[in-house]
Motif scaffolding. Structure first.
Motif, mmCIF file in Angstrom:
data_model
loop_
_atom_site.group_PDB
_atom_site.id
_atom_site.type_symbol
_atom_site.label_atom_id
_atom_site.label_comp_id
_atom_site.label_asym_id
_atom_site.label_seq_id
_atom_site.Cartn_x
_atom_site.Cartn_y
_atom_site.Cartn_z
ATOM 1 N N TRP A 173 0.903 -1.144 0.069
ATOM 2 C CA TRP A 173 0.013 0.092 -0.025
ATOM 3 C C TRP A 173 0.897 1.255 0.152
ATOM 4 O O TRP A 173 0.528 2.093 -0.618
ATOM 5 C CB TRP A 173 -0.924 -0.198 1.103
ATOM 6 C CG TRP A 173 -1.813 1.198 1.289
ATOM 7 C CD1 TRP A 173 -3.118 1.193 0.752
ATOM 8 C CD2 TRP A 173 -1.885 2.328 1.817
ATOM 9 N NE1 TRP A 173 -3.596 2.314 0.870
ATOM 10 C CE2 TRP A 173 -2.856 3.139 1.462
ATOM 11 C CE3 TRP A 173 -0.649 3.309 2.398
ATOM 12 C CZ2 TRP A 173 -2.815 4.601 1.853
ATOM 13 C CZ3 TRP A 173 -0.806 4.501 2.852
ATOM 14 C CH2 TRP A 173 -2.105 4.926 2.535
ATOM 15 N N HIS A 177 1.139 4.439 -2.761
ATOM 16 C CA HIS A 177 0.586 5.647 -2.438
ATOM 17 C C HIS A 177 1.438 6.682 -1.914
ATOM 18 O O HIS A 177 1.218 7.490 -1.103
ATOM 19 C CB HIS A 177 -0.438 5.419 -1.323
ATOM 20 C CG HIS A 177 -1.833 4.999 -1.684
ATOM 21 N ND1 HIS A 177 -1.771 3.465 -1.678
ATOM 22 C CD2 HIS A 177 -3.063 5.260 -1.914
ATOM 23 C CE1 HIS A 177 -2.837 2.868 -2.105
ATOM 24 N NE2 HIS A 177 -3.740 4.075 -2.240
ATOM 25 N N GLU A 317 -10.476 -0.037 2.109
ATOM 26 C CA GLU A 317 -10.024 0.091 0.699
ATOM 27 C C GLU A 317 -10.470 -1.502 -0.013
ATOM 28 O O GLU A 317 -10.237 -1.640 -1.256
ATOM 29 C CB GLU A 317 -8.633 0.108 0.302
ATOM 30 C CG GLU A 317 -8.171 1.295 0.889
ATOM 31 C CD GLU A 317 -6.992 2.038 0.642
ATOM 32 O OE1 GLU A 317 -6.418 1.768 -0.339
ATOM 33 O OE2 GLU A 317 -6.342 3.028 1.105
#
Length: 437
Positions: A173, A177, A317
């Motif tokens: 992740w 990001h 998510e």
């Protein structure tokens, strides 16, 4: 601590005077030692590493750390007053001497009834630290880059086995990001309850500057907001003191800079995973023999705290269809007949320490007794592990994601079971049970 050597070092730093009195090692401090004492009517704290091993891997030494604290103090911040530094000839290791600030660093005491102005004090001090001109920052304070920091976490993850799926999920992740470059500012690097001295009127001092570096201000804002540093106050996401909107508003008032929620979220996930890696590092330090203290080994089992925090941060998510409830199998019953089982012997040992040993102790010895009770409790509750190298590799590579059918439910079950054994009183465990079952 050798009192005679300390007396000689104090004479060199402060001039002639009486010997140190009321010498006490302060509780906590898994990386460094802190010793409180009185001398000639004044209170002092000596922060030191007794040997080179504890300084290994640090970006800079105590000389740079002391210089940074002096700079912050001179600029009117709530930083300690550094009055001297140890030298090799003192024979006491590496460190520096500060005037003692009165107050408490005990998170439980602070967060039980935080001063009304504490959130504003926190925002003010962070804004002041971030406003220090970089040209004044002592040489040796390193810069940082989010991408490089994530890859450093990845290297540590591999070093510690690379087999914890939730950590692999968080690493992936973070890679996906990475934020755009931000204005670089000086960061404290470890700004959280536990490193803040608090009195009845609010913040008294900001301690433990050993992780200071230059980077994105959102990292400092997010670090103290991870659940591990809120000490049970899961309903107060801003440092365990209050709400995030109040923190963000106060920081903008003090700094003139608005907090960016996406950046804050990135650094909160990063900081949660970073602390998980630090827990695993504590276990590695213990195994290596560099420090065989019980505290190191016990902190190593706190990694599961960060895993449940990471799942709670990231599960939003996942597709809605994957966010259903999960259930835990009931623990196997303990046999209560015949000779005592292993679990019963551990229960007897726990009760003996709690009843007969701990009441006779004080200070750090009492703290260590609590660490021992925690370790024995882990053994008493111990169950199956949640390690899986192939799944971790798939998550890192993107072959498995939160959209993979059944994966989130499995991660929840495994993480709940692991934390149930490691830290059953951790605040996120009760919250996760409420959310997930």
């Amino acid at each position: 601590m050798d009192v005679a050597l300390l007396h000689l070092a104090l004479t060199r730093m402060l001039g002639s005077g009486g010997p140190p009195e009321n010498l006490t090692r302060l509780t906590g401090g898994a990386n460094m030692e802190s010793w409180s004492f009185d001398r000639d009517g004044s209170g002092y704290v000596l922060r030191r590493a007794p040997g080179d091993a504890l300084m290994a891997g640090r970006s800079y030494g105590h000389d740079v750390e002391a210089a940074l604290i002096r700079l912050a103090h001179a600029r009117g911040m709530r930083a300690p007053d550094v009055v001297g530094e140890l030298v090799d000839a003192d024979g006491l290791g590496s460190g520096y001497l500060m005037r003692r600030v009165e107050g408490t660093t005990d998170p439980r005491a602070i967060l039980a009834d935080p001063p009304r102005r504490l959130i504003d004090d926190i925002a003010r001090e962070l804004a002041r630290i971030h406003a220090i001109p970089l040209k004044q920052v002592p040489d040796g304070i390193p810069g940082s880059d989010p991408g490089a920091m994530v890859e450093a976490l990845s290297a540590r993850f591999e070093c510690y086995g690379g087999d914890r799926p939730v950590m692999a999920l968080a690493l992936r992740w973070l890679r996906d990001h990475l934020p755009a470059p931000a204005e670089p500012v000086l960061l404290h690097g470890d700004f959280r309850v536990g490193n803040l001295m608090v009195g009845a009127d609010g913040l008294a001092a900001v301690l433990d500057w050993e992780l200071a570096h230059i980077g994105d201000r959102h990292q400092d804002l997010a670090f103290g907001c991870i659940n591990s540093w809120r000490f049970g106050k899961i309903d107060r996401p801003a440092f365990g003191v209050g709400q995030l909107d109040a923190l963000f508003a106060a920081y903008q008032r003090e700094s003139g800079v608005a907090v960016e929620p996406a950046r804050f979220r990135f650094w909160r996930v990063y900081s949660t995973l970073w602390w998980g890696m630090c827990c695993l590092e504590m276990a590695d330090i213990w195994r290596s023999g560099r420090d065989r203290s019980l505290e190191r080994a016990v902190i190593g089992r706190r990694a599961s705290e960060t895993e449940i925090d990471l799942l709670m941060l990231l599960e939003e998510e996942a597709p809605a269809a994957e966010r259903g409830p999960v259930s835990l199998p009931s623990p196997a019953p303990v046999r209560r007949q015949g000779e005592p089982s292993g679990v019963e012997l551990l229960e007897a040992l726990l009760e003996w320490i709690e009843r007969d040993v701990k009441p006779k102790l004080s200070g750090r010895d009492r703290f260590q007794a609590n660490v021992a009770l925690n370790a024995l409790g882990m053994l008493r509750r111990d169950g199956p592990d949640a390690f899986d190298r192939p799944l971790s590799d798939d998550l890192l590579a993107g072959r498995a994601t939160l959209a993979t059918p059944g994966l989130l439910a499995r991660l929840k079950r495994d993480t709940l079971a692991k934390l149930e054994a490691d830290q059953p009183k951790y605040s996120a465990l009760a919250k996760a049970r409420e959310m997930w079952s």
